[in-house]
Design an enzyme around this catalytic site. Sequence first.
Site, mmCIF file in Angstrom:
data_model
loop_
_atom_site.group_PDB
_atom_site.id
_atom_site.type_symbol
_atom_site.label_atom_id
_atom_site.label_comp_id
_atom_site.label_asym_id
_atom_site.label_seq_id
_atom_site.Cartn_x
_atom_site.Cartn_y
_atom_site.Cartn_z
ATOM 1 N N HIS A 38 76.917 15.629 14.947
ATOM 2 C CA HIS A 38 77.613 16.365 16.008
ATOM 3 C C HIS A 38 79.118 16.354 15.747
ATOM 4 C CE1 HIS A 38 73.986 14.727 18.245
ATOM 5 N NE2 HIS A 38 73.863 16.029 18.462
ATOM 6 N N GLN A 62 62.939 22.903 26.587
ATOM 7 C CA GLN A 62 62.562 22.926 25.169
ATOM 8 C C GLN A 62 61.665 21.748 24.773
ATOM 9 O OE1 GLN A 62 66.831 22.877 24.053
ATOM 10 N NE2 GLN A 62 66.215 21.541 22.386
ATOM 11 N N ASP A 151 68.961 21.817 11.755
ATOM 12 C CA ASP A 151 68.002 22.578 12.562
ATOM 13 C C ASP A 151 68.052 24.038 12.107
ATOM 14 O OD1 ASP A 151 67.205 20.512 14.786
ATOM 15 O OD2 ASP A 151 69.346 20.311 14.453
HETATM 16 P P1 AMP Z 1 71.169 18.311 19.242
HETATM 17 O O1 AMP Z 1 72.038 17.454 20.108
HETATM 18 O O2 AMP Z 1 70.168 17.549 18.450
HETATM 19 O O3 AMP Z 1 70.586 19.481 20.003
HETATM 20 O O4 AMP Z 1 72.136 18.959 18.141
HETATM 21 C C1 AMP Z 1 73.277 19.685 18.502
HETATM 22 C C2 AMP Z 1 73.820 20.382 17.276
HETATM 23 O O5 AMP Z 1 74.147 19.409 16.276
HETATM 24 C C3 AMP Z 1 72.806 21.341 16.629
HETATM 25 O O6 AMP Z 1 73.471 22.506 16.180
HETATM 26 C C4 AMP Z 1 72.284 20.526 15.465
HETATM 27 O O7 AMP Z 1 71.807 21.322 14.390
HETATM 28 C C5 AMP Z 1 73.520 19.749 15.054
HETATM 29 N N1 AMP Z 1 73.155 18.547 14.284
HETATM 30 C C6 AMP Z 1 72.280 17.585 14.658
HETATM 31 N N2 AMP Z 1 72.141 16.668 13.661
HETATM 32 C C7 AMP Z 1 72.947 17.077 12.651
HETATM 33 C C8 AMP Z 1 73.240 16.562 11.351
HETATM 34 N N3 AMP Z 1 72.687 15.445 10.882
HETATM 35 N N4 AMP Z 1 74.112 17.253 10.571
HETATM 36 C C9 AMP Z 1 74.687 18.403 11.024
HETATM 37 N N5 AMP Z 1 74.446 18.930 12.242
HETATM 38 C C10 AMP Z 1 73.586 18.283 13.043
#
Ligand code: AMP
Length: 282
Positions: A38, A62, A151
């Site tokens: 993030h 979701q 993702d």
């Molecule tokens: P989430 O909180 O899991 O919904 O993720 C929020 C955003 O952070 C989404 O766009 C994810 O693809 C991105 N994200 C999560 N993990 C990673 C990672 N390891 N590397 C890069 N982006 C990430």
Amino acid sequence: MMRIFKSPRKIHQTLQTLQKNNKTIGFVPTMGALHDGHRSLIRKARQDHDIVVVSLYLNPSQFSAKEDLSVYPRPLTSDKTLLQMEKVDYLFLPDTKTMYPENFSTSVEVSSLSQVLCGKCRPNHFKGVATIVLKLLHIVDPDVLYLGAKDMQQAIILRKMVADLNSFVKIKLCSTIRDKNGLALSSRNVYLSSDEKQKAPVLFQSLKYVKSLIQNGERQTVRLKQKGRAMIHKSGGKVEYLEIVDATNLRSMRQVRGRVLIALAVRFHQARLIDNIMVVVK
Ligand code: AMP
């Protein structure tokens, strides 16, 4: 000082005023339990824009009833500290009563792209993702939306949604941030036992292995998938899927050609982890 808003209307009005004064807005939607993945999106937004907005909302629509919504980590205090350290300007922190009032009845579905890969195992997942992200885009109205390549299916679906529904937001895709051992950072990694933590790097190892087989001339996806799956089984992980698809339309292919996405979901007991890599085959 980071300002926190819970009301969609109030943050919308505040951000509209800033935009009228020619400020550009970068937006990073998250579900919290923030980590360096993030953080990399937020840093990119910080570099590119006058104003950085992060949303933190654990979106129930979701998750299916049998998934991990109830145990998903919610370390709100440390999340806020991280966001302040990264000099985020606005945190949008709505509650579910506001986002999904009782009579809520609209949803967005990006049909074919949502039915493959993760969509097969999580039938309503991407409908929930697309609906919440469109709502957030209406509320924040950013110039650029930052998404992580971890993702990839989500990013491809959201790109299609934005194009189909004539939103003019730009999407920037940021590379996957990994631990030293290759494990993609994820809020769900906390579900891994210490033994599983040793094994979970097999996700990325198997992706790299399949990629190397392609680079060494193997073109048959049946054989490639078998070899990748076997490697994961050996480690004790349960393969939900390992697919090799066309990176533009997510269609499966018999022979690898063009821009190819190798994507997988693997379960270690409570933890369902996903990862992917791209390969370009001439
Ligand atoms: P989430 O909180 O899991 O919904 O993720 C929020 C955003 O952070 C989404 O766009 C994810 O693809 C991105 N994200 C999560 N993990 C990673 C990672 N390891 N590397 C890069 N982006 C990430």
